[in-house]
Design a protein around this motif. Sequence first.
Motif: not given
Length: 473
Positions: A293-296, A298-299
Amino acid sequence: MPIPIGIICSGASESSATVVLYDGMEKEVKNESLVLIKNKNGGNVLAVCRGGLGINESLRTGTFTPGVAYAKSRRVPSSVKEYFLFKLQVIGEINDNGISQNRIIIAPTSTVEIFTDEDSPMQYLGKSKLSIGHYWGKPNWKVPVLKEYINYHIGVFGVTGSGKSYLTRYEIIPLLRRAGYDVIVMDWKGSDYAPYFESTITLDQIKVDNQTVVKYFGTITRNFGYYDREENPVAAAVETALRQVDWRGKDPAVSRELILQKARQIIMSSPGVKEDTKTLQLNRLESSFETITEEEFERFTGVIEPWEIVAKVKDRGIVIIDMSKGIKEQKLAVFTAMTKYLKKLMERKQTLNIALVIDEGPQYAPWQPRGMERDTTDMIIDLCALGRSYGLSIVILSQGMAGEIGLNAAVRRNLNTQFIGRIHPLDVEEAQKLAASYYISPETLLTLPEGHFYFLGRMNPSPIPLLISFQIQ
């Protein structure tokens, strides 16, 4: 001046002995007291008291004696046949250069003396300018350290609350700095070191190389749907896309879409691949990106390169990597990126003079590593091997020594200096091995007070473990 406390009993050897204490000295001599044996066969021998024993012949168990009869009737039997013993573990023979291995049998009836607070027995362990903490119960007895073995790596073991972080923060890190090492700390929780030092970098600020990013994505997607298969065209397409697309520093949603589109193009343009196979690969790509995802993304938007961290630690002396804001696999990915660079420098025969402090060691190198843990475990083993030649000291903290709560055995074998505090009950088997060698009982290791550690291994000039403590200034 040392005070006489007793004499050596029958059965002494060159490496151990038993002292029978003079009347009243059982109240003065304690477990871990340092003593001087004036060997009648020649020389003075430095030793430590371990394993005390009180004996009253009138109260022998297993047989009915007058003393037992007295005790049974609530009377106190005679203490005429009562005496006290301590086992003595020999450190070495004292000579002009400090201590050396004692090779002469210790003669029975040799006098044993205990050192007082005013004495300085640590001088016999060498003339090192470096020290760590102080001997148990003796704040003035600074324990010397052999600098030349710092890059043979260090393990700090103890349950939560044993004082591992305090020992590392207030003793080991300052020792490393005095020895000329710059220090990088991987602070797993972000609370044991980051609040106490000025130079801190957070996890999401660090740039992770593309290959490691793909490994991370593979971990969370079951290898892009290929599980344990080595041939993985989807992973190869994603890694190529990461290399070819300028995705860092952008909005995570934009970065994700750019990589997904590029990976699709790479798969579709693969020469010599059947259309139905391409369709299968595209389906696995789409399915994987439901998890990525986008969250991944962002990491991994950090831009600080590992070389910049090394440059910063050379400038500041200490840099803390605050790893609190991230899941485990992300932390392992950042660790891999950082250590890859250190390994590359050593493979180019560059001397580092850097210490890498790894908090929560089993998170990186557990007893049975899986997934990305295999990579980090192998990396630590490689760093240890190279570090001995190129000035990299690995310092690993762990709640457990072995088994399910401990470090990987291959990693632990590389830690040639150890500080062992209060242990977990699951480590009793390891404690028994130590007890068999040095008269340190498992019960002692299970009940050590906070801030007390047995110091053993290459950095210790004593051939046997010494119980140390420290004061927070």
